[in-house]
Design a protein around this motif. Structure first.
Motif, PDB file in Angstrom:
ATOM      1  N   ALA A  16       8.481  -7.501  11.043  1.00 33.17           N
ATOM      2  CA  ALA A  16       8.224  -8.703  10.233  1.00 33.17           C
ATOM      3  C   ALA A  16       7.030  -8.429   9.347  1.00 33.17           C
ATOM      4  O   ALA A  16       7.007  -8.531   8.244  1.00 33.17           O
ATOM      5  CB  ALA A  16       7.897  -9.997  10.602  1.00 33.17           C
ATOM      6  N   ALA A  17       5.754  -7.761  10.124  1.00 32.27           N
ATOM      7  CA  ALA A  17       4.715  -7.466   9.224  1.00 32.27           C
ATOM      8  C   ALA A  17       4.841  -6.462   8.095  1.00 32.27           C
ATOM      9  O   ALA A  17       4.364  -6.188   7.021  1.00 32.27           O
ATOM     10  CB  ALA A  17       3.587  -7.096  10.263  1.00 32.27           C
ATOM     11  N   ARG A  18       5.740  -5.278   8.776  1.00 34.28           N
ATOM     12  CA  ARG A  18       5.811  -4.109   7.860  1.00 34.28           C
ATOM     13  C   ARG A  18       6.461  -4.593   6.580  1.00 34.28           C
ATOM     14  O   ARG A  18       6.299  -4.321   5.606  1.00 34.28           O
ATOM     15  CB  ARG A  18       6.644  -3.215   8.722  1.00 34.28           C
ATOM     16  CG  ARG A  18       6.991  -2.007   7.789  1.00 34.28           C
ATOM     17  CD  ARG A  18       7.995  -1.063   8.548  1.00 34.28           C
ATOM     18  NE  ARG A  18       7.463  -0.624  10.093  1.00 34.28           N
ATOM     19  CZ  ARG A  18       8.105  -1.213  11.141  1.00 34.28           C
ATOM     20  NH1 ARG A  18       9.151  -1.793  11.114  1.00 34.28           N
ATOM     21  NH2 ARG A  18       7.446  -0.860  12.256  1.00 34.28           N
ATOM     22  N   PRO A  27       0.378 -11.097   2.846  1.00 37.21           N
ATOM     23  CA  PRO A  27       0.927 -12.209   3.672  1.00 37.21           C
ATOM     24  C   PRO A  27       0.053 -12.827   4.650  1.00 37.21           C
ATOM     25  O   PRO A  27      -0.906 -12.101   4.908  1.00 37.21           O
ATOM     26  CB  PRO A  27       2.118 -11.686   4.265  1.00 37.21           C
ATOM     27  CG  PRO A  27       2.011 -10.311   4.587  1.00 37.21           C
ATOM     28  CD  PRO A  27       0.719  -9.887   3.381  1.00 37.21           C
ATOM     29  N   SER A  28       0.192 -14.032   4.723  1.00 39.72           N
ATOM     30  CA  SER A  28      -0.817 -15.130   5.721  1.00 39.72           C
ATOM     31  C   SER A  28      -0.117 -14.314   7.108  1.00 39.72           C
ATOM     32  O   SER A  28       0.985 -14.208   7.140  1.00 39.72           O
ATOM     33  CB  SER A  28      -0.798 -16.200   5.611  1.00 39.72           C
ATOM     34  OG  SER A  28       0.514 -16.854   5.932  1.00 39.72           O
ATOM     35  N   MET A  29      -1.096 -14.684   7.948  1.00 38.27           N
ATOM     36  CA  MET A  29      -0.835 -14.561   9.385  1.00 38.27           C
ATOM     37  C   MET A  29       0.414 -15.422   9.743  1.00 38.27           C
ATOM     38  O   MET A  29       1.360 -15.095  10.335  1.00 38.27           O
ATOM     39  CB  MET A  29      -1.885 -14.720  10.418  1.00 38.27           C
ATOM     40  CG  MET A  29      -2.904 -13.549  10.364  1.00 38.27           C
ATOM     41  SD  MET A  29      -2.215 -11.978  10.713  1.00 38.27           S
ATOM     42  CE  MET A  29      -2.745 -12.164  12.671  1.00 38.27           C
ATOM     43  N   ASN A  30       0.343 -16.626   9.214  1.00 37.41           N
ATOM     44  CA  ASN A  30       1.393 -17.530   9.357  1.00 37.41           C
ATOM     45  C   ASN A  30       2.804 -17.129   8.765  1.00 37.41           C
ATOM     46  O   ASN A  30       3.910 -17.396   9.503  1.00 37.41           O
ATOM     47  CB  ASN A  30       1.004 -19.080   9.046  1.00 37.41           C
ATOM     48  CG  ASN A  30      -0.061 -19.729   9.913  1.00 37.41           C
ATOM     49  OD1 ASN A  30       0.187 -19.437  11.059  1.00 37.41           O
ATOM     50  ND2 ASN A  30      -0.874 -20.722   9.031  1.00 37.41           N
ATOM     51  N   GLN A  31       2.821 -16.587   7.635  1.00 41.87           N
ATOM     52  CA  GLN A  31       4.078 -16.233   7.142  1.00 41.87           C
ATOM     53  C   GLN A  31       4.549 -15.061   7.895  1.00 41.87           C
ATOM     54  O   GLN A  31       5.753 -14.969   8.394  1.00 41.87           O
ATOM     55  CB  GLN A  31       3.740 -15.541   5.588  1.00 41.87           C
ATOM     56  CG  GLN A  31       3.473 -16.401   4.873  1.00 41.87           C
ATOM     57  CD  GLN A  31       2.872 -15.966   3.253  1.00 41.87           C
ATOM     58  OE1 GLN A  31       2.169 -15.207   3.184  1.00 41.87           O
ATOM     59  NE2 GLN A  31       3.585 -16.565   2.268  1.00 41.87           N
ATOM     60  N   LEU A  53      -3.617  -6.657  13.294  1.00 43.71           N
ATOM     61  CA  LEU A  53      -2.079  -6.442  12.942  1.00 43.71           C
ATOM     62  C   LEU A  53      -1.683  -5.340  12.024  1.00 43.71           C
ATOM     63  O   LEU A  53      -0.650  -4.502  12.145  1.00 43.71           O
ATOM     64  CB  LEU A  53      -1.721  -7.704  12.028  1.00 43.71           C
ATOM     65  CG  LEU A  53      -0.014  -7.876  11.750  1.00 43.71           C
ATOM     66  CD1 LEU A  53       0.826  -7.501  12.965  1.00 43.71           C
ATOM     67  CD2 LEU A  53      -0.029  -9.287  11.256  1.00 43.71           C
ATOM     68  N   VAL A  54      -2.792  -5.088  10.819  1.00 44.34           N
ATOM     69  CA  VAL A  54      -2.598  -4.015  10.010  1.00 44.34           C
ATOM     70  C   VAL A  54      -2.702  -2.602  10.702  1.00 44.34           C
ATOM     71  O   VAL A  54      -1.891  -1.777  10.366  1.00 44.34           O
ATOM     72  CB  VAL A  54      -3.621  -4.126   8.652  1.00 44.34           C
ATOM     73  CG1 VAL A  54      -3.723  -2.870   7.759  1.00 44.34           C
ATOM     74  CG2 VAL A  54      -3.325  -5.218   8.117  1.00 44.34           C
ATOM     75  N   LEU A  55      -3.765  -2.670  11.286  1.00 42.30           N
ATOM     76  CA  LEU A  55      -3.980  -1.347  12.201  1.00 42.30           C
ATOM     77  C   LEU A  55      -2.660  -0.870  12.927  1.00 42.30           C
ATOM     78  O   LEU A  55      -2.057   0.322  13.003  1.00 42.30           O
ATOM     79  CB  LEU A  55      -5.000  -1.236  13.120  1.00 42.30           C
ATOM     80  CG  LEU A  55      -6.333  -1.419  12.328  1.00 42.30           C
ATOM     81  CD1 LEU A  55      -7.543  -1.566  13.305  1.00 42.30           C
ATOM     82  CD2 LEU A  55      -6.633   0.172  11.542  1.00 42.30           C
ATOM     83  N   HIS A  97      -0.044   1.649   0.991  1.00 40.76           N
ATOM     84  CA  HIS A  97      -1.119   1.675   0.353  1.00 40.76           C
ATOM     85  C   HIS A  97      -1.832   0.208  -0.034  1.00 40.76           C
ATOM     86  O   HIS A  97      -3.069   0.147   0.198  1.00 40.76           O
ATOM     87  CB  HIS A  97      -0.995   2.269  -1.141  1.00 40.76           C
ATOM     88  CG  HIS A  97      -1.934   2.645  -1.952  1.00 40.76           C
ATOM     89  ND1 HIS A  97      -2.966   3.626  -1.529  1.00 40.76           N
ATOM     90  CD2 HIS A  97      -2.700   1.810  -2.750  1.00 40.76           C
ATOM     91  CE1 HIS A  97      -4.081   3.620  -2.229  1.00 40.76           C
ATOM     92  NE2 HIS A  97      -3.835   2.329  -3.249  1.00 40.76           N
ATOM     93  N   GLY A  98      -0.995  -0.807  -0.057  1.00 37.15           N
ATOM     94  CA  GLY A  98      -1.786  -2.202  -0.252  1.00 37.15           C
ATOM     95  C   GLY A  98      -2.133  -2.594   1.179  1.00 37.15           C
ATOM     96  O   GLY A  98      -2.998  -3.433   1.370  1.00 37.15           O
ATOM     97  N   LEU A  99      -1.762  -2.143   2.196  1.00 37.61           N
ATOM     98  CA  LEU A  99      -2.469  -2.447   3.647  1.00 37.61           C
ATOM     99  C   LEU A  99      -3.875  -1.975   3.552  1.00 37.61           C
ATOM    100  O   LEU A  99      -4.675  -2.608   4.213  1.00 37.61           O
ATOM    101  CB  LEU A  99      -1.766  -1.495   4.723  1.00 37.61           C
ATOM    102  CG  LEU A  99      -0.345  -2.138   5.291  1.00 37.61           C
ATOM    103  CD1 LEU A  99       0.116  -1.225   6.181  1.00 37.61           C
ATOM    104  CD2 LEU A  99      -0.334  -3.608   5.647  1.00 37.61           C
ATOM    105  N   GLY A 100      -4.102  -0.902   3.018  1.00 37.80           N
ATOM    106  CA  GLY A 100      -5.505  -0.152   2.856  1.00 37.80           C
ATOM    107  C   GLY A 100      -6.438  -1.228   2.520  1.00 37.80           C
ATOM    108  O   GLY A 100      -7.682  -1.208   2.919  1.00 37.80           O
ATOM    109  N   ASP A 101      -6.195  -2.031   1.521  1.00 38.57           N
ATOM    110  CA  ASP A 101      -7.130  -3.113   1.119  1.00 38.57           C
ATOM    111  C   ASP A 101      -7.416  -4.240   1.963  1.00 38.57           C
ATOM    112  O   ASP A 101      -8.339  -4.904   1.843  1.00 38.57           O
ATOM    113  CB  ASP A 101      -6.155  -3.717  -0.419  1.00 38.57           C
ATOM    114  CG  ASP A 101      -5.834  -2.779  -1.489  1.00 38.57           C
ATOM    115  OD1 ASP A 101      -6.705  -1.778  -1.490  1.00 38.57           O
ATOM    116  OD2 ASP A 101      -5.133  -3.160  -2.047  1.00 38.57           O
ATOM    117  N   ALA A 102      -6.411  -4.102   3.116  1.00 35.31           N
ATOM    118  CA  ALA A 102      -6.825  -5.110   4.043  1.00 35.31           C
ATOM    119  C   ALA A 102      -7.872  -4.874   5.228  1.00 35.31           C
ATOM    120  O   ALA A 102      -8.108  -5.666   5.945  1.00 35.31           O
ATOM    121  CB  ALA A 102      -5.300  -5.744   4.708  1.00 35.31           C
ATOM    122  N   LEU A 103      -7.957  -3.396   5.017  1.00 33.86           N
ATOM    123  CA  LEU A 103      -8.958  -2.917   6.177  1.00 33.86           C
ATOM    124  C   LEU A 103     -10.478  -3.007   5.748  1.00 33.86           C
ATOM    125  O   LEU A 103     -10.726  -2.580   4.463  1.00 33.86           O
ATOM    126  CB  LEU A 103      -8.312  -1.547   6.468  1.00 33.86           C
ATOM    127  CG  LEU A 103      -7.180  -1.399   7.038  1.00 33.86           C
ATOM    128  CD1 LEU A 103      -6.902  -0.015   7.176  1.00 33.86           C
ATOM    129  CD2 LEU A 103      -7.123  -2.020   8.297  1.00 33.86           C
TER     130      LEU A 103
END
Length: 181
Positions: A16-18, A27-31, A53-55, A97-103
């Protein structure tokens, strides 16, 4: 030992996170919990922070791509297997690539430390197969290849995507040199 339902919950959360990170980017953690069909407590028990989660999504994606190496080598020539594997890696890195912004910077360092060796090992396996059949030059180095191909996922996708041409140049450079007359 982890219970089967706990493993299934973790797998659903990662899937779901992927999907959520690919579609939405933030997305929020709740989403993510809703998409996975689990409660927030289950999500936070598995992944106490958004960064955790991102990691895990990054790690899971890298493991999935690495796992394709034996199958590619069984079906294709080593050079073509390397081309297809690198293309898979590039596509995955573009999506993530967008995941990198969350790190945080520490998160970036952590994911690099967790994934560098396994990715280099996968590239080494592909290169070694080509060295063995003579299609890849003996001095080809997995670390060099990874560094060169790092530019591919930064190339703009779409009709003017330069990455296939760039990859072809890198792969041509891996071919053994013919001796001069």
């Amino acid at each position: 030992m982890v219970r089967s339902d706990a493993r299934e919950n973790r797998a659903r959360i990662l899937a779901a996170a992927r999907e959520a990170f690919t579609d939405d980017g933030a997305p929020s953690m709740n989403q993510v919990a809703q998409l996975a069909g689990v409660g927030a407590g289950t999500l936070y028990r598995n992944f106490p922070t958004r960064e955790a989660l991102v990691l895990a999504v990054y790690q899971d994606e890298v493991e999935r791509i690495i796992a394709t190496v034996p199958g590619l080598l069984a079906e294709l020539t080593p050079l073509e297997a390397l081309r297809q594997w690198t293309t898979l890696l590039v596509e995955a890195m573009r999506k993530k690539h967008g995941l990198g912004d969350a790190l945080s910077p520490t998160g970036h360092q952590t994911i690099t430390e967790q994934t560098y060796r396994p990715v280099v090992a996968a590239i080494t396996e592909l290169l070694d197969a080509g060295k063995q059949d003579g299609s890849i030059r003996a001095d080809a180095d997995a670390g060099d290849f990874l560094q060169l191909t790092g530019a591919l996922w930064r190339a703009t996708p779409g009709p003017d995507d330069r990455s296939p041409r760039m990859l072809a140049l890198v792969l041509d450079g891996l071919r053994p040199q013919s001796p001069l007359p």
